[in-house]
Motif scaffolding. Structure first.
Motif, PDB file in Angstrom:
ATOM      1  N   LYS A   1     -37.198  -4.988  11.180  1.00 37.86           N
ATOM      2  CA  LYS A   1     -35.817  -5.328  11.518  1.00 37.86           C
ATOM      3  C   LYS A   1     -35.422  -4.752  12.871  1.00 37.86           C
ATOM      4  O   LYS A   1     -34.790  -5.428  13.694  1.00 37.86           O
ATOM      5  N   GLU A   2     -35.811  -3.501  13.110  1.00 41.08           N
ATOM      6  CA  GLU A   2     -35.420  -2.822  14.346  1.00 41.08           C
ATOM      7  C   GLU A   2     -36.129  -3.400  15.577  1.00 41.08           C
ATOM      8  O   GLU A   2     -35.542  -3.505  16.647  1.00 41.08           O
ATOM      9  N   GLN A   3     -37.388  -3.780  15.419  1.00 38.71           N
ATOM     10  CA  GLN A   3     -38.184  -4.222  16.562  1.00 38.71           C
ATOM     11  C   GLN A   3     -38.422  -5.736  16.588  1.00 38.71           C
ATOM     12  O   GLN A   3     -39.192  -6.230  17.404  1.00 38.71           O
ATOM     13  N   LYS A   4     -37.757  -6.430  15.678  1.00 39.76           N
ATOM     14  CA  LYS A   4     -37.818  -7.902  15.599  1.00 39.76           C
ATOM     15  C   LYS A   4     -39.233  -8.430  15.369  1.00 39.76           C
ATOM     16  O   LYS A   4     -39.571  -9.544  15.761  1.00 39.76           O
ATOM     17  N   MET A   5     -40.048  -7.607  14.728  1.00 39.33           N
ATOM     18  CA  MET A   5     -41.380  -8.069  14.348  1.00 39.33           C
ATOM     19  C   MET A   5     -41.274  -8.835  13.027  1.00 39.33           C
ATOM     20  O   MET A   5     -40.390  -8.572  12.210  1.00 39.33           O
ATOM     21  N   LEU A   6     -42.179  -9.772  12.796  1.00 39.89           N
ATOM     22  CA  LEU A   6     -42.194 -10.517  11.547  1.00 39.89           C
ATOM     23  C   LEU A   6     -42.988  -9.730  10.510  1.00 39.89           C
ATOM     24  O   LEU A   6     -44.140  -9.357  10.747  1.00 39.89           O
ATOM     25  N   TYR A   7     -42.363  -9.492   9.356  1.00 34.88           N
ATOM     26  CA  TYR A   7     -43.084  -8.817   8.269  1.00 34.88           C
ATOM     27  C   TYR A   7     -43.872  -9.871   7.483  1.00 34.88           C
ATOM     28  O   TYR A   7     -43.315 -10.880   7.035  1.00 34.88           O
ATOM     29  N   ILE A   8     -45.170  -9.638   7.326  1.00 32.51           N
ATOM     30  CA  ILE A   8     -46.025 -10.584   6.599  1.00 32.51           C
ATOM     31  C   ILE A   8     -46.499  -9.936   5.304  1.00 32.51           C
ATOM     32  O   ILE A   8     -47.357  -9.046   5.314  1.00 32.51           O
ATOM     33  N   ASN A   9     -45.918 -10.368   4.202  1.00 27.29           N
ATOM     34  CA  ASN A   9     -46.312  -9.867   2.887  1.00 27.29           C
ATOM     35  C   ASN A   9     -47.747 -10.296   2.585  1.00 27.29           C
ATOM     36  O   ASN A   9     -48.113 -11.451   2.772  1.00 27.29           O
ATOM     37  N   GLY A  10     -48.552  -9.368   2.116  1.00 32.03           N
ATOM     38  CA  GLY A  10     -49.980  -9.623   1.936  1.00 32.03           C
ATOM     39  C   GLY A  10     -50.344 -10.521   0.779  1.00 32.03           C
ATOM     40  O   GLY A  10     -51.513 -10.930   0.668  1.00 32.03           O
ATOM     41  N   TYR A  11     -49.401 -10.851  -0.098  1.00 36.91           N
ATOM     42  CA  TYR A  11     -49.737 -11.711  -1.237  1.00 36.91           C
ATOM     43  C   TYR A  11     -48.649 -12.725  -1.569  1.00 36.91           C
ATOM     44  O   TYR A  11     -48.882 -13.641  -2.367  1.00 36.91           O
ATOM     45  N   ASP A  12     -47.455 -12.613  -0.952  1.00 37.25           N
ATOM     46  CA  ASP A  12     -46.370 -13.495  -1.361  1.00 37.25           C
ATOM     47  C   ASP A  12     -45.808 -14.364  -0.237  1.00 37.25           C
ATOM     48  O   ASP A  12     -44.989 -15.241  -0.487  1.00 37.25           O
ATOM     49  N   HIS A  13     -46.215 -14.122   0.987  1.00 34.65           N
ATOM     50  CA  HIS A  13     -45.754 -14.977   2.088  1.00 34.65           C
ATOM     51  C   HIS A  13     -46.348 -16.377   1.892  1.00 34.65           C
ATOM     52  O   HIS A  13     -47.545 -16.515   1.587  1.00 34.65           O
ATOM     53  N   PRO A  14     -45.573 -17.426   2.035  1.00 41.55           N
ATOM     54  CA  PRO A  14     -46.090 -18.789   1.798  1.00 41.55           C
ATOM     55  C   PRO A  14     -47.330 -19.131   2.608  1.00 41.55           C
ATOM     56  O   PRO A  14     -48.246 -19.801   2.099  1.00 41.55           O
ATOM     57  N   HIS A  15     -47.399 -18.684   3.859  1.00 42.33           N
ATOM     58  CA  HIS A  15     -48.580 -18.973   4.670  1.00 42.33           C
ATOM     59  C   HIS A  15     -49.802 -18.200   4.178  1.00 42.33           C
ATOM     60  O   HIS A  15     -50.930 -18.692   4.269  1.00 42.33           O
ATOM     61  N   ILE A  16     -49.570 -17.010   3.675  1.00 42.61           N
ATOM     62  CA  ILE A  16     -50.663 -16.226   3.093  1.00 42.61           C
ATOM     63  C   ILE A  16     -51.236 -16.956   1.876  1.00 42.61           C
ATOM     64  O   ILE A  16     -52.451 -17.121   1.742  1.00 42.61           O
ATOM     65  N   MET A  17     -50.365 -17.420   0.985  1.00 43.40           N
ATOM     66  CA  MET A  17     -50.819 -18.126  -0.213  1.00 43.40           C
ATOM     67  C   MET A  17     -51.561 -19.409   0.152  1.00 43.40           C
ATOM     68  O   MET A  17     -52.597 -19.735  -0.443  1.00 43.40           O
ATOM     69  N   ALA A  18     -51.033 -20.158   1.120  1.00 47.03           N
ATOM     70  CA  ALA A  18     -51.678 -21.407   1.530  1.00 47.03           C
ATOM     71  C   ALA A  18     -53.062 -21.142   2.108  1.00 47.03           C
ATOM     72  O   ALA A  18     -54.020 -21.879   1.829  1.00 47.03           O
TER      73      ALA A  18
END
Length: 496
Positions: free
Chosen positions: A215-232
């Motif tokens: 949030k502070e550095q405007k980086m995208l957090y990528i969840n290792g098992y639940d992000h839609p692109h990760i699952m795909a």
């Protein structure tokens, strides 16, 4: 999906026999309770638990957040299902940067009573399937986000995959790893040029820090098992499986946070609807089966487990709503079967895998899937990043669980030749001594000595023969029964 029931069925088996004596067939009692609108069939036995979802169960459209930090891509108020189109898009984008791993027939397939194939995705560059989702997530970023970079919290495999592909794609990656993360995995992430922050006593604290930094550095957090692109991305394994093993009767998939089974199930059910999707968890971290019983993700206390890659305390919201309608059965196995599966894969397949990667075979060894006898079955070996010292302990635990590593105390004569006689008995039986020591101070009889022996036998029958022979020669013999020892009859359930 699996059939329904009017309640929750619990089936308990008898106690495990001791001293290698075969027991009669397991008797069982059945208790039925009502679980409101949420129905599932739950069968518990000595080897673990089976949970079968009900076709009549409606999946909620949203879930309670319970004060947790909300990831906009994994929102409990708006869970997202992935589609077959998402997976084919991922397959196209990642094909040049991901290994197409082999899926050969098991060299000991016939001994398991099924046509068994092993999808070896631990052969990815970083040692796990996580690379697929990580690469797709990174390639899907906007140009602006690729310059700013991404962040995630992980114990190891996801962190390595994100770090490696971020390095190759020239995208800045920050990973927050808890202090419990293996040193080897921390160092590998640094070797892949990631910004590695080791902070937090567990994944919860590491994730909170990562979300704050995002949030502070405007980086995208990528969840290792639940992000839609990760699952795909993980779902591309399903496409490969169907190309390599057409029309399998079942695919067995390890389950942690749920993203892997969600992606693979989406791909396979779209192309081969009759293929059964079977998930496997360790009894030390059954978060997905608990979510099935709760009809929604619920926090599950995690104990130390050989399958640390599956130790996710709460499954993903997106993963849950995507996977649940596609899962035919969830199997929860005890740790000794995972240790034995690691041992079997090394001895029979020459594959070194971590506990999470071996859990699929563990479900077969535990005899939890008798309906697959004579069927064409694919087991996913999803990760090979096992710590060297843990690997050694897993092999020893597997040997002990199978009755091939035995420990006993015996009192022998303290006169010349007493210990020699014991060694002769062991030699004649073909038993290999791994460790031996003797003790005098705490014995009442000053003419005897207690000898402690750790030895290796061929199998359970051989160890039983050893016990009987020693009891014929000595009046005081005590065997240290491995608390998780697998009885010969149980072994036969899984392999004959």
């Amino acid at each position: 999906m699996g059939g329904g029931s009017n309640g929750v069925e619990v089936q308990m088996a008898n106690e495990k026999p001791t001293n290698g004596i075969k027991s009669p067939a397991n008797a069982s009692t059945v208790t039925t309770t009502t679980n409101g609108a949420n129905k599932a069939i739950i069968k518990e036995n000595l080897n673990g638990k089976i949970v079968i979802p009900s076709a009549s169960c409606k999946i909620p459209s949203q879930f309670e957040a319970n004060g947790e930090i909300i990831d906009p891509h994994c929102d409990p108020k708006n869970p997202q299902k992935i589609s077959f189109h998402d997976i084919t898009s991922a397959a196209f984008l990642i094909k040049d940067g991901i290994e197409r791993t082999p899926c050969p027939r098991s060299t000991t397939s016939d001994s398991y009573g099924m046509d068994l194939y092993l999808k070896k995705d631990f052969l990815q560059y970083t040692g796990s399937f996580k690379e697929r989702g990580a690469r797709y997530a990174l390639l899907s970023l906007s140009d602006e986000q690729k310059k700013i970079g991404v962040i995630s919290a992980s114990l190891g495999n996801h962190a390595q995959a994100l770090s490696y592909h971020g390095w190759k794609l020239n995208i800045p990656v920050t990973v927050v790893m808890p202090k419990a993360a293996p040193i080897m995995k921390i160092q590998k992430c640094r070797n892949y040029k990631a910004n590695v922050i080791v902070e937090g006593k567990d994944m919860g604290e590491a994730k909170a820090l990562a979300m704050k930094m995002a949030k502070e550095q405007k980086m995208l957090y990528i969840n290792g098992y639940d992000h839609p692109h990760i699952m795909a991305g993980q779902g591309t394994i399903g496409l490969e499986i169907l190309e390599q093993v057409p029309n399998p009767d079942a695919v067995i998939i390890p389950v942690g946070g749920g993203g892997l089974i969600a992606g693979i199930a989406t791909a396979i059910k779209a192309l081969s609807p009759k293929t059964k999707i079977i998930g496997v968890e360790s009894a030390k971290c059954p978060s997905f089966s608990n979510a099935m019983e709760n009809n929604g993700p619920i926090h599950t206390p995690i104990k130390n487990t050989l399958a640390d890659g599956l130790a996710v305390p709460k499954v993903g919201y997106n993963a849950f709503v995507t996977a649940l309608p596609l899962i035919d059965k969830m199997v929860v196995v005890k740790e000794e079967w995972i240790a034995l599966a690691i041992l079997r894969l090394v001895e029979e397949e020459k594959c070194v895998v971590e506990g999470a990667g071996a859990s699929g075979l563990a479900a077969i060894l535990a005899g939890q899937l008798p309906e697959l006898k004579g069927k064409k079955v694919v087991v996913l070996l999803c990760g090979g990043n096992i710590d060297t010292t843990v690997f050694g302990r897993c092999l020893e635990r597997g040997l002990a669980a199978e009755g091939r590593l035995v420990k006993f105390n015996v009192e022998v004569s303290d006169r010349p030749g007493g210990i020699h006689e014991l060694c002769e008995i062991l030699s004649e039986l073909g038993v290999s001594i791994k460790d031996i020591m003797h003790e005098r101070a705490w014995l009442k009889d000053i003419y005897t000595v207690e000898v402690k022996v750790v030895c290796e036998t061929r199998d359970w029958a051989h160890s039983t023969e050893l016990k009987e022979e020693l009891k014929r020669h000595y009046s005081k013999v005590q065997f240290s029964e491995e608390p998780l020892a697998i009885h010969e009859q149980m072994i036969n359930q899984g392999k004959k």
